[in-house]
Design a protein around this motif. Structure first.
Motif, PDB file in Angstrom:
ATOM      1  N   THR A 102      78.731  52.446  96.118  1.00  0.00           N
ATOM      2  CA  THR A 102      79.480  53.159  97.044  1.00  0.00           C
ATOM      3  C   THR A 102      78.337  54.345  97.209  1.00  0.00           C
ATOM      4  O   THR A 102      78.170  54.798  98.647  1.00  0.00           O
ATOM      5  N   ILE A 104      75.042  54.049  97.439  1.00  0.00           N
ATOM      6  CA  ILE A 104      74.113  53.215  98.246  1.00  0.00           C
ATOM      7  C   ILE A 104      74.501  53.141  99.799  1.00  0.00           C
ATOM      8  O   ILE A 104      73.973  53.549 100.517  1.00  0.00           O
ATOM      9  N   VAL A 105      75.960  52.846  99.571  1.00  0.00           N
ATOM     10  CA  VAL A 105      76.329  52.682 101.058  1.00  0.00           C
ATOM     11  C   VAL A 105      76.608  53.767 101.775  1.00  0.00           C
ATOM     12  O   VAL A 105      76.033  54.043 102.995  1.00  0.00           O
ATOM     13  N   ARG A 107      74.568  56.674 101.314  1.00  0.00           N
ATOM     14  CA  ARG A 107      73.445  57.051 101.703  1.00  0.00           C
ATOM     15  C   ARG A 107      72.859  56.352 102.919  1.00  0.00           C
ATOM     16  O   ARG A 107      72.380  56.871 103.798  1.00  0.00           O
ATOM     17  N   TYR A 108      73.041  54.936 102.980  1.00  0.00           N
ATOM     18  CA  TYR A 108      72.746  54.217 104.100  1.00  0.00           C
ATOM     19  C   TYR A 108      73.520  54.518 105.261  1.00  0.00           C
ATOM     20  O   TYR A 108      72.898  54.891 106.510  1.00  0.00           O
ATOM     21  N   LEU A 109      74.726  54.996 105.362  1.00  0.00           N
ATOM     22  CA  LEU A 109      75.607  55.249 106.441  1.00  0.00           C
ATOM     23  C   LEU A 109      75.206  56.865 106.907  1.00  0.00           C
ATOM     24  O   LEU A 109      75.065  57.109 108.219  1.00  0.00           O
ATOM     25  N   ARG A 111      72.301  58.181 106.460  1.00  0.00           N
ATOM     26  CA  ARG A 111      70.998  58.123 106.963  1.00  0.00           C
ATOM     27  C   ARG A 111      70.901  57.383 108.558  1.00  0.00           C
ATOM     28  O   ARG A 111      70.278  57.964 109.449  1.00  0.00           O
ATOM     29  N   ASN A 112      71.782  56.506 108.843  1.00  0.00           N
ATOM     30  CA  ASN A 112      72.056  55.982 110.074  1.00  0.00           C
ATOM     31  C   ASN A 112      72.672  57.214 111.227  1.00  0.00           C
ATOM     32  O   ASN A 112      72.337  57.192 111.989  1.00  0.00           O
ATOM     33  N   ASP A 113      73.651  57.807 110.542  1.00  0.00           N
ATOM     34  CA  ASP A 113      74.323  58.997 111.409  1.00  0.00           C
ATOM     35  C   ASP A 113      73.439  59.914 111.694  1.00  0.00           C
ATOM     36  O   ASP A 113      73.488  60.514 112.793  1.00  0.00           O
TER      37      ASP A 113
END
Length: 120
Positions: A102, A104-105, A107-109, A111-113
C-alpha cells in the motif's frame, strides 16, 4: 441507488477475476485479480463514484461484518489452540506485506499526481 450500482460493480469485477483465474489457471485467488481490475477501473469517474458510495456504505456498517468472524473463531477454538502461533505469524506477515505494498502504491500515485499537477 448509486451505492447499489457500486456494489454491483464490485461483485462483477470479483466475478470477472474469478473467471480469469479459472480460465487461465492463475496461481492466485480470483478476488485479487478483481481488485487489480478495480484499480484499473477506478480511472473512470462513472465507476469511481458508485464504488465510492458503496465503500462508504460498507465502511459505515463494518462492525456488522465482524460478527460472523467472531462466531467462527469461537466455534473453532480447538483449531486456534492447535495452530494459533502459525496463524499469528501469517497474520503479522500478511499485514506487513499489505502495508508495504500500500505504501509503495501510494508513493507511486502521489508521485504521478505531483508530476501531473506540475505540468498543468
Amino acid at each position: 441507488m448509486t451505492a447499489l450500482r457500486g456494489l454491483a460493480i464490485l461483485l462483477l469485477l470479483q466475478a470477472v477475476g474469478e473467471g480469469l483465474t479459472h480460465a487461465f489457471a492463475l496461481p492466485f485467488p480470483g478476488p485479487v485479480v478483481g481488485l487489480v481490475l478495480l484499480l484499473v477501473a477506478l480511472q473512470w469517474a462513472w465507476i469511481r463514484e458508485p464504488v465510492a458510495a458503496a465503500a462508504e456504505l460498507l465502511l459505515a456498517n463494518l462492525s456488522l461484518l465482524f460478527v460472523p468472524v467472531g462466531v467462527g473463531v469461537i466455534t473453532h477454538l480447538q483449531l486456534i489452540s492447535q495452530h494459533g502461533m502459525k496463524l499469528l505469524v501469517v497474520i503479522v506477515l500478511s499485514t506487513w506485506i499489505g502495508m508495504t505494498v500500500t505504501a509503495i502504491v501510494l508513493r507511486y500515485l502521489l508521485r504521478n499526481d505531483a508530476a501531473r499537477s506540475g505540468d498543468g
